[in-house]
Design a protein around this motif. Structure first.
Motif, PDB file in Angstrom:
ATOM      1  N   ILE A 145       0.839  -1.202   0.000  1.00 21.06           N
ATOM      2  CA  ILE A 145       0.000   0.000   0.000  1.00 21.06           C
ATOM      3  C   ILE A 145       0.870   1.248   0.000  1.00 21.06           C
ATOM      4  O   ILE A 145       0.611   2.203  -0.739  1.00 21.06           O
ATOM      5  N   GLU A 146       1.904   1.256   0.816  1.00 30.43           N
ATOM      6  CA  GLU A 146       2.795   2.421   0.862  1.00 30.43           C
ATOM      7  C   GLU A 146       3.472   2.643  -0.492  1.00 30.43           C
ATOM      8  O   GLU A 146       3.576   3.772  -0.963  1.00 30.43           O
ATOM      9  N   LEU A 147       3.928   1.572  -1.113  1.00 27.95           N
ATOM     10  CA  LEU A 147       4.561   1.696  -2.429  1.00 27.95           C
ATOM     11  C   LEU A 147       3.575   2.205  -3.477  1.00 27.95           C
ATOM     12  O   LEU A 147       3.916   3.045  -4.311  1.00 27.95           O
ATOM     13  N   ILE A 204       1.552   6.511  -7.129  1.00 29.21           N
ATOM     14  CA  ILE A 204       0.441   7.366  -7.564  1.00 29.21           C
ATOM     15  C   ILE A 204       0.804   8.834  -7.415  1.00 29.21           C
ATOM     16  O   ILE A 204       0.542   9.655  -8.300  1.00 29.21           O
ATOM     17  N   ILE A 205       1.435   9.200  -6.316  1.00 27.57           N
ATOM     18  CA  ILE A 205       1.833  10.602  -6.104  1.00 27.57           C
ATOM     19  C   ILE A 205       2.840  11.027  -7.157  1.00 27.57           C
ATOM     20  O   ILE A 205       2.729  12.113  -7.741  1.00 27.57           O
ATOM     21  N   VAL A 206       3.825  10.199  -7.445  1.00 26.71           N
ATOM     22  CA  VAL A 206       4.817  10.528  -8.466  1.00 26.71           C
ATOM     23  C   VAL A 206       4.150  10.638  -9.837  1.00 26.71           C
ATOM     24  O   VAL A 206       4.468  11.534 -10.628  1.00 26.71           O
ATOM     25  N   GLY A 207       3.210   9.771 -10.141  1.00 26.57           N
ATOM     26  CA  GLY A 207       2.487   9.835 -11.420  1.00 26.57           C
ATOM     27  C   GLY A 207       1.691  11.114 -11.573  1.00 26.57           C
ATOM     28  O   GLY A 207       1.670  11.725 -12.649  1.00 26.57           O
ATOM     29  N   VAL A 208       1.014  11.534 -10.532  1.00 25.33           N
ATOM     30  CA  VAL A 208       0.241  12.777 -10.579  1.00 25.33           C
ATOM     31  C   VAL A 208       1.168  13.978 -10.769  1.00 25.33           C
ATOM     32  O   VAL A 208       0.892  14.876 -11.577  1.00 25.33           O
ATOM     33  N   LEU A 209       2.269  14.011 -10.051  1.00 26.07           N
ATOM     34  CA  LEU A 209       3.220  15.112 -10.214  1.00 26.07           C
ATOM     35  C   LEU A 209       3.804  15.143 -11.624  1.00 26.07           C
ATOM     36  O   LEU A 209       3.974  16.213 -12.214  1.00 26.07           O
ATOM     37  N   ALA A 210       4.099  13.989 -12.199  1.00 21.24           N
ATOM     38  CA  ALA A 210       4.624  13.938 -13.562  1.00 21.24           C
ATOM     39  C   ALA A 210       3.573  14.404 -14.566  1.00 21.24           C
ATOM     40  O   ALA A 210       3.896  15.106 -15.528  1.00 21.24           O
ATOM     41  N   ALA A 211       2.336  14.032 -14.362  1.00 21.56           N
ATOM     42  CA  ALA A 211       1.266  14.457 -15.274  1.00 21.56           C
ATOM     43  C   ALA A 211       1.059  15.957 -15.233  1.00 21.56           C
ATOM     44  O   ALA A 211       0.685  16.571 -16.230  1.00 21.56           O
TER      45      ALA A 211
END
Length: 173
Positions: free
Chosen positions: A26-28, A33-40
């Motif tokens: 879950i932590e991973l 997801i956070i890194v994906g949103v920031l990249a988007a």
């Protein structure tokens, strides 16, 4: 007794530490997801900045060509129809430059075809009878993929002062 207690306590600490290593699934997933949103969010802004930098390259090169055309006209009484005749250092790989000479000059910075998201630029230089000159750099309103044009109108027939304007697109310099 105290030494046995210490040994068991230390053994207990070591065994708990070995079992608590690592991250849960879950932590991973949350981090991914956070890194994906920031990249988007950041990627379109980054690509836009690349396009602006390439446009700045074209504007700077057209300004250099315009100044070179003015110097060429002082020496030869006409504008050059070849960019290579000018003593101007043109840098960059994203645009090609074509010039027309005569009483006035128009130079176009066109996209070579590999980057259809770049804007089209044009520039013009005119010199009137009293040796005043005017120059303009125009930017297309749309990218080259949408058929953008940035025609520069140069009026060299003015007797008092030469004029330069954009017939389509925006004046940028």
């Amino acid at each position: 007794m105290k030494s046995e207690f210490k040994a068991k306590f230390l053994q207990n600490l070591v065994s708990k530490k070995k079992g608590a290593e690592g991250f849960t699934l879950i932590e991973l997933l949350v981090v991914i997801i956070i890194v994906g949103v920031l990249a988007a969010i950041a990627l379109p802004s980054f690509l836009n900045q690349i396009g602006k930098a390439r446009g700045s390259e074209a504007k700077a090169n057209l300004g250099t060509i315009n100044r070179g055309q003015q110097a060429y006209r002082l020496e030869n009484q006409t504008f050059s129809d070849e960019v290579t005749n000018l003593d101007a250092r043109i840098t960059g790989n994203f645009y090609t430059y074509d010039a027309t000479g005569g009483q006035y000059t128009t130079t176009t910075a066109a996209d070579p075809g590999t980057n259809t998201d770049l804007k089209v630029y044009a520039s013009g230089v005119a010199q009137s009878g009293d040796n005043t000159s005017a120059m303009v750099v125009c930017e297309s309103a749309t990218s080259d993929a949408a058929g953008g044009t940035a025609a520069a109108d140069v009026d060299a027939s003015a007797t008092v002062a030469a004029t330069a304007d954009c017939s389509s697109g925006n004046v940028v310099q």
